[in-house]
Design a protein around this motif. Structure first.
Motif, PDB file in Angstrom:
ATOM      1  N   LEU A 265       0.823  -1.215   0.000  1.00 38.98           N
ATOM      2  CA  LEU A 265       0.000   0.000   0.000  1.00 38.98           C
ATOM      3  C   LEU A 265       0.858   1.266   0.000  1.00 38.98           C
ATOM      4  CD1 LEU A 265      -2.951   0.999   0.124  1.00 38.98           C
ATOM      5  CD2 LEU A 265      -2.700   1.128   2.606  1.00 38.98           C
ATOM      6  N   GLU A 266       1.953   1.236   0.783  1.00 39.12           N
ATOM      7  CA  GLU A 266       2.746   2.472   0.867  1.00 39.12           C
ATOM      8  C   GLU A 266       3.492   2.758  -0.437  1.00 39.12           C
ATOM      9  OE1 GLU A 266       5.819   2.772   3.717  1.00 39.12           O
ATOM     10  OE2 GLU A 266       7.118   1.393   2.634  1.00 39.12           O
ATOM     11  N   ASP A 267       3.578   1.778  -1.333  1.00 39.33           N
ATOM     12  CA  ASP A 267       4.162   2.100  -2.634  1.00 39.33           C
ATOM     13  C   ASP A 267       3.144   2.796  -3.538  1.00 39.33           C
ATOM     14  OD1 ASP A 267       6.527   1.897  -4.410  1.00 39.33           O
ATOM     15  OD2 ASP A 267       5.072   0.861  -5.692  1.00 39.33           O
ATOM     16  N   THR A 268       1.859   2.542  -3.274  1.00 43.74           N
ATOM     17  CA  THR A 268       0.855   3.292  -4.053  1.00 43.74           C
ATOM     18  C   THR A 268       0.840   4.754  -3.621  1.00 43.74           C
ATOM     19  OG1 THR A 268      -1.072   2.920  -2.607  1.00 43.74           O
ATOM     20  CG2 THR A 268      -0.591   1.223  -4.234  1.00 43.74           C
ATOM     21  N   THR A 269       1.205   5.018  -2.359  1.00 49.89           N
ATOM     22  CA  THR A 269       1.260   6.426  -1.923  1.00 49.89           C
ATOM     23  C   THR A 269       2.542   7.081  -2.434  1.00 49.89           C
ATOM     24  OG1 THR A 269       2.287   5.853   0.200  1.00 49.89           O
ATOM     25  CG2 THR A 269      -0.097   6.005   0.154  1.00 49.89           C
ATOM     26  N   GLY A 270       3.666   6.385  -2.308  1.00 53.18           N
ATOM     27  CA  GLY A 270       4.932   6.946  -2.782  1.00 53.18           C
ATOM     28  C   GLY A 270       4.897   7.212  -4.275  1.00 53.18           C
ATOM     29  N   GLY A 271       4.203   6.353  -5.016  1.00 53.56           N
ATOM     30  CA  GLY A 271       4.142   6.504  -6.478  1.00 53.56           C
ATOM     31  C   GLY A 271       2.973   7.338  -6.959  1.00 53.56           C
ATOM     32  N   ALA A 272       2.239   7.933  -6.007  1.00 50.10           N
ATOM     33  CA  ALA A 272       1.003   8.644  -6.368  1.00 50.10           C
ATOM     34  C   ALA A 272       1.165   9.716  -7.449  1.00 50.10           C
ATOM     35  CB  ALA A 272       0.372   9.249  -5.114  1.00 50.10           C
ATOM     36  N   PRO A 273       2.248  10.542  -7.422  1.00 46.04           N
ATOM     37  CA  PRO A 273       2.322  11.614  -8.420  1.00 46.04           C
ATOM     38  C   PRO A 273       2.189  11.121  -9.864  1.00 46.04           C
ATOM     39  CG  PRO A 273       3.957  11.998  -6.724  1.00 46.04           C
ATOM     40  CD  PRO A 273       3.351  10.633  -6.443  1.00 46.04           C
ATOM     41  N   THR A 274       2.636   9.896 -10.141  1.00 43.92           N
ATOM     42  CA  THR A 274       2.431   9.385 -11.500  1.00 43.92           C
ATOM     43  C   THR A 274       1.224   8.448 -11.559  1.00 43.92           C
ATOM     44  OG1 THR A 274       3.979   7.581 -11.118  1.00 43.92           O
ATOM     45  CG2 THR A 274       4.857   9.567 -12.154  1.00 43.92           C
ATOM     46  N   LEU A 275       0.945   7.740 -10.458  1.00 41.55           N
ATOM     47  CA  LEU A 275      -0.171   6.776 -10.491  1.00 41.55           C
ATOM     48  C   LEU A 275      -1.530   7.432 -10.738  1.00 41.55           C
ATOM     49  CD1 LEU A 275       0.463   4.080  -7.727  1.00 41.55           C
ATOM     50  CD2 LEU A 275       0.299   3.748 -10.199  1.00 41.55           C
ATOM     51  N   TYR A 276      -1.656   8.717 -10.342  1.00 38.38           N
ATOM     52  CA  TYR A 276      -2.919   9.414 -10.621  1.00 38.38           C
ATOM     53  C   TYR A 276      -3.240   9.412 -12.113  1.00 38.38           C
ATOM     54  CZ  TYR A 276      -3.845  11.287  -5.964  1.00 38.38           C
ATOM     55  OH  TYR A 276      -4.171  11.415  -4.639  1.00 38.38           O
ATOM     56  N   TYR A 277      -2.200   9.295 -12.932  1.00 40.65           N
ATOM     57  CA  TYR A 277      -2.411   9.368 -14.385  1.00 40.65           C
ATOM     58  C   TYR A 277      -2.282   8.010 -15.058  1.00 40.65           C
ATOM     59  CZ  TYR A 277      -1.735  14.005 -12.750  1.00 40.65           C
ATOM     60  OH  TYR A 277      -1.866  15.148 -12.012  1.00 40.65           O
ATOM     61  N   ALA A 278      -2.233   6.938 -14.243  1.00 37.27           N
ATOM     62  CA  ALA A 278      -2.131   5.593 -14.820  1.00 37.27           C
ATOM     63  C   ALA A 278      -3.421   5.258 -15.563  1.00 37.27           C
ATOM     64  CB  ALA A 278      -1.880   4.575 -13.711  1.00 37.27           C
ATOM     65  N   ARG A 279      -3.286   4.467 -16.610  1.00 34.91           N
ATOM     66  CA  ARG A 279      -4.466   4.027 -17.351  1.00 34.91           C
ATOM     67  C   ARG A 279      -5.297   3.090 -16.475  1.00 34.91           C
ATOM     68  NH1 ARG A 279      -0.439   3.332 -21.119  1.00 34.91           N
ATOM     69  NH2 ARG A 279      -0.376   1.114 -20.629  1.00 34.91           N
ATOM     70  N   THR A 280      -6.601   3.002 -16.798  1.00 39.04           N
ATOM     71  CA  THR A 280      -7.448   2.075 -16.038  1.00 39.04           C
ATOM     72  C   THR A 280      -7.202   0.635 -16.490  1.00 39.04           C
ATOM     73  OG1 THR A 280      -9.184   2.572 -17.614  1.00 39.04           O
ATOM     74  CG2 THR A 280      -9.295   3.693 -15.492  1.00 39.04           C
ATOM     75  N   GLU A 281      -6.722   0.447 -17.731  1.00 40.19           N
ATOM     76  CA  GLU A 281      -6.467  -0.908 -18.226  1.00 40.19           C
ATOM     77  C   GLU A 281      -5.412  -1.599 -17.357  1.00 40.19           C
ATOM     78  OE1 GLU A 281      -6.634   1.722 -20.143  1.00 40.19           O
ATOM     79  OE2 GLU A 281      -8.194   1.324 -21.635  1.00 40.19           O
ATOM     80  N   TRP A 282      -5.586  -2.870 -17.111  1.00 40.67           N
ATOM     81  CA  TRP A 282      -4.695  -3.667 -16.278  1.00 40.67           C
ATOM     82  C   TRP A 282      -4.652  -3.141 -14.834  1.00 40.67           C
ATOM     83  CZ3 TRP A 282      -4.106  -8.120 -18.153  1.00 40.67           C
ATOM     84  CH2 TRP A 282      -3.615  -8.388 -19.454  1.00 40.67           C
ATOM     85  N   GLY A 283      -5.673  -2.407 -14.420  1.00 38.78           N
ATOM     86  CA  GLY A 283      -5.660  -1.760 -13.108  1.00 38.78           C
ATOM     87  C   GLY A 283      -5.431  -2.721 -11.950  1.00 38.78           C
ATOM     88  N   SER A 284      -6.045  -3.918 -11.997  1.00 32.56           N
ATOM     89  CA  SER A 284      -5.926  -4.816 -10.841  1.00 32.56           C
ATOM     90  C   SER A 284      -4.539  -5.450 -10.760  1.00 32.56           C
ATOM     91  CB  SER A 284      -7.006  -5.894 -10.892  1.00 32.56           C
ATOM     92  OG  SER A 284      -6.957  -6.566 -12.114  1.00 32.56           O
ATOM     93  N   ARG A 285      -3.827  -5.545 -11.883  1.00 31.64           N
ATOM     94  CA  ARG A 285      -2.434  -6.012 -11.828  1.00 31.64           C
ATOM     95  C   ARG A 285      -1.502  -4.902 -11.374  1.00 31.64           C
ATOM     96  NH1 ARG A 285      -0.993 -10.877 -15.057  1.00 31.64           N
ATOM     97  NH2 ARG A 285      -3.003 -11.616 -15.754  1.00 31.64           N
ATOM     98  N   ARG A 286      -1.800  -3.682 -11.825  1.00 31.26           N
ATOM     99  CA  ARG A 286      -0.915  -2.556 -11.517  1.00 31.26           C
ATOM    100  C   ARG A 286      -1.068  -2.109 -10.073  1.00 31.26           C
ATOM    101  NH1 ARG A 286      -2.725   0.705 -15.118  1.00 31.26           N
ATOM    102  NH2 ARG A 286      -1.022   0.562 -16.585  1.00 31.26           N
ATOM    103  N   ARG A 287      -2.289  -1.972  -9.596  1.00 37.07           N
ATOM    104  CA  ARG A 287      -2.695  -1.222  -8.411  1.00 37.07           C
ATOM    105  C   ARG A 287      -2.496   0.259  -8.699  1.00 37.07           C
ATOM    106  NH1 ARG A 287      -1.314  -2.497  -2.296  1.00 37.07           N
ATOM    107  NH2 ARG A 287      -3.535  -2.242  -2.039  1.00 37.07           N
ATOM    108  N   GLY A 288      -3.540   1.014  -8.496  1.00 37.12           N
ATOM    109  CA  GLY A 288      -3.442   2.455  -8.709  1.00 37.12           C
ATOM    110  C   GLY A 288      -3.379   3.180  -7.377  1.00 37.12           C
ATOM    111  N   VAL A 289      -4.136   4.272  -7.288  1.00 42.40           N
ATOM    112  CA  VAL A 289      -4.122   5.050  -6.048  1.00 42.40           C
ATOM    113  C   VAL A 289      -5.066   4.386  -5.032  1.00 42.40           C
ATOM    114  CG1 VAL A 289      -3.322   7.237  -6.981  1.00 42.40           C
ATOM    115  CG2 VAL A 289      -5.736   6.676  -7.147  1.00 42.40           C
TER     116      VAL A 289
END
Ligand SMILES: [Zn+2]
Length: 638
Positions: free
Chosen positions: A388-412
């Motif tokens: 979970l804390e990597d989704t917070t650390g990576g948030a500045p770019t994850l906000y713009y991640a595509r929705t495709e493959w979302g469950s493999r990637r994990r977004g915000v």
């Protein structure tokens, strides 16, 4: 390593340079910003800025890291027509080679101020855009964010930089803002001098169809719903809904026991031609919702029903109290987003708490809400590689991640998983204290304090760290909270944290019919959600959005970029697909789906016979309904 060292050196240099007195500006006199918003209907803003300056080199910044957006989202590509002059003579400027948000120039001798003029180029908002660049301007309304049209001098922190702003809105339009008004006449206004920080934290909502409705209790600071809508009809609000917003204000007071603003305005831009999203401010929030948000019963059950409570909570969590890493001296220095599990995750939880306590969600809807979140969290298989804390650390770019493959990637994921995490904390506090304490006690301790803001100053910011959170939790109920939080932030277990639901007296079950909330969200998001059964999420046009790893759809080999064409030999529709999935529990034949994959056709046979399957919550017999108590209205005697 080398890169890291270079960064550290640059950072230290930056700190050193920013500590030096600024040679080419004057702290005593305010900047002046004249925003001409009369071209909002064509999505164009004009701005003239007068900046006190002394002869010598000067650097002007365009805001890059906008508070609340947690990313370097300032829409620099939409800055246009930049001209700088002094005493009427043009001055040459040059963009910095590395920091594309910085402009260098030399202020000539005999000059005590320079003038910059610029335009902001708005456009039709698109999905997957940064908040700032997601234009909120229509033929009938606009949200004017000062960060879009502001250049400010390097040196003095925005908290100390004084600004006098002036705005002109289209003829016949009205406006609302948290900014104190000096004078106003015929769609023009001059605001009292405030800090640049407060100006950028106080957008102006304007519109042809406009209404301001006082809400909340008679005593204490005033609260308003400030509405601008694409139609006059959308401005109506019935007594029931109005009283729910009244209760939202009252229940927030009960929860936090303090308020840290002079007044609070929920700014609502209501249009079907803008991206629906929201961002927090200290004394207001910028909420972008559908045109019929207030008048259509359907919208009350949609995701956006909890948008206003969420943004309201941010006035305490995010604005008054803010993680040290997200508290930067200006809009250029990068934010460290690792503590967003508290900033956003806790706000998500408390936003739900107030949505329940205000009556904006019925108890049934709140159960459905958490059933969907629990099921979604189970499907986020990216949790096995990304804690979970990597989704917070990576948030500045994850906000713009595509929705495709979302469950493999994990977004915000720290928003909704944050809600599960803090439900876990809340129920544990209640259990360990024998029902005497709750997370409300934490809120009063952590977010309490003196809320008064002297005139002419900015609202206070009280920063915190992980250890401050742990200490306050321990003050409420002694427990090894440090390990508790650390485990949940760093876990790569497949199972999400659902202990809070269990301790709250509920469990997730799967039934053959979807909840009303799921149907509403499918309609709002224009998708078809079969993740709990065959593991597939489609757009309305059949395009694949996501495939849950390990599901029947995944094992069959379906992927993003494909588009569903047919179920066996008949053209597909959403209803036929749902019927076909439901039929798998009885049919001998397997579910057969034909997809187009970039001009090639392929038929997939899914190894699935579980029928229709949708998440719900069911009472776990034996335990008390703690969940119901958390999300029910509270009344304190003190
Ligand atoms: Zn938020």
């Amino acid at each position: 390593m080398l890169r890291h060292r270079r960064f550290a050196f640059a950072f230290i240099l930056l700190l050193f340079l920013s500590a030096l007195p600024a040679p080419a500006q004057d702290a005593g006199r305010p900047m002046q910003i004249h925003l001409d918003a009369s071209d909002v209907p064509r999505k164009l803003l004009h701005c003239r800025i007068v900046i006190p300056a002394r002869p010598g080199p000067l650097t002007l910044y365009y805001p890059k890291w906008i508070p609340g957006e947690h990313s370097p989202s300032g829409p620099i590509n939409d800055l246009s027509g930049l001209k700088i002059s002094a005493n009427g003579k043009p001055l040459a400027w040059r963009r910095d080679d590395v920091d594309l948000y910085a402009f260098h120039l030399t202020v000539p001798e005999g000059v005590d101020s320079i003038e910059a003029s610029l335009d902001y180029l708005g456009q039709q908002a698109r999905e997957a855009e940064g908040f700032s660049s997601g234009t909120c301007m229509t033929a009938q309304l606009g949200i004017l964010n000062w960060s879009l049209v502001t250049l400010y001098p390097k040196g003095l922190p925005p908290r100390e930089q004084k600004v006098q702003a002036h705005v002109k809105v289209p003829q016949g339009w009205k406006f609302g803002t948290a900014l104190p008004i000096d004078w106003q006449k015929d769609g023009e206004a001059q605001f009292k001098t405030v800090s640049l920080e407060m100006l950028i934290d106080s957008p102006v909502l304007c519109g042809a169809h406009f209404r301001e409705i006082p809400i909340g209790p008679k005593d204490g600071p005033p609260h308003f719903l400030v509405l601008a809508c694409d139609s006059a009809a959308g401005l109506e609000i019935d007594d029931d809904l109005k009283s729910q917003y009244d209760r939202l204000v009252v229940q927030a007071g009960e929860l936090f026991g303090s308020r840290h603003y002079r007044s609070y305005r929920f700014l609502l831009a209501m249009s079907d031609h803008i991206r629906h999203d929201a961002v927090e401010h200290h004394e207001c929030s910028d909420n972008r919702v559908p045109e019929r948000f207030l008048v259509d019963e359907d919208y009350r059950t949609h995701a956006s029903a909890w948008m206003l409570p969420h943004e309201f909570v941010h006035s305490w969590n995010g604005k008054f109290r803010r993680p040290a890493g997200l508290t930067t001296p200006d809009y250029q220095q990068p934010m460290k987003t690792r503590d967003l599990w508290f900033y956003e995750g806790l706000t998500q939880y408390l936003g739900f708490v107030l949505t329940g306590r205000s009556g904006l969600y019925t108890p049934d809807l709140m159960q459905e809400n958490f059933a969907l979140i629990a099921d979604w969290a189970r499907n986020q298989r990216g949790r096995t590689w990304r804690p979970l804390e990597d989704t917070t650390g990576g948030a500045p770019t994850l906000y713009y991640a595509r929705t495709e493959w979302g469950s493999r990637r994990r977004g915000v994921d720290f928003y909704d998983e944050g809600a599960l995490l803090w439900l876990d904390v809340d129920t544990l506090i209640r259990e360990k204290s024998g029902g005497k304490k709750s997370f409300d006690d934490f809120c009063r301790a952590f977010f309490g304090g003196n809320g008064s803001i002297p005139d002419g100053t900015s609202p206070a910011v009280k920063t915190y760290t992980f250890d401050d959170v742990v200490r306050t939790l321990n003050d409420v109920v002694a427990h090894d909270w440090k390990s508790f939080l650390h485990e949940r932030l760093t876990s790569t277990d497949l199972e999400p944290p659902l202990e809070g639901l269990k301790r709250g007296g509920w469990k997730v079950v799967y039934e053959t019919s979807p909840s009303e909330l799921l149907k509403a969200r499918e309609s709002e998001d224009k998708n078809i959600n079969l993740t709990a059964s065959i593991g597939l999420k489609l757009r309305e046009d059949g395009g694949v959005i996501d495939i849950i790893p390990g599901s029947a759809a995944d094992k069959a080999g379906i992927g993003p970029g494909m588009k569903l064409l047919a179920i066996r030999d008949r053209r597909w529709t959403a209803d036929r697909l749902k019927e076909a999935v439901a039929g798998t529990s009885k049919a001998k034949d397997k579910l057969t789906l034909m997809f187009e994959n970039q001009e090639y056709f392929r038929t997939f046979v899914l190894d699935y016979n579980g029928g229709a399957r949708y998440p719900h919550l069911e009472r776990d017999e034996g335990g008390a309904d703690v969940f119901g108590a958390i999300f029910g209205a509270v009344k304190r005697t003190q």
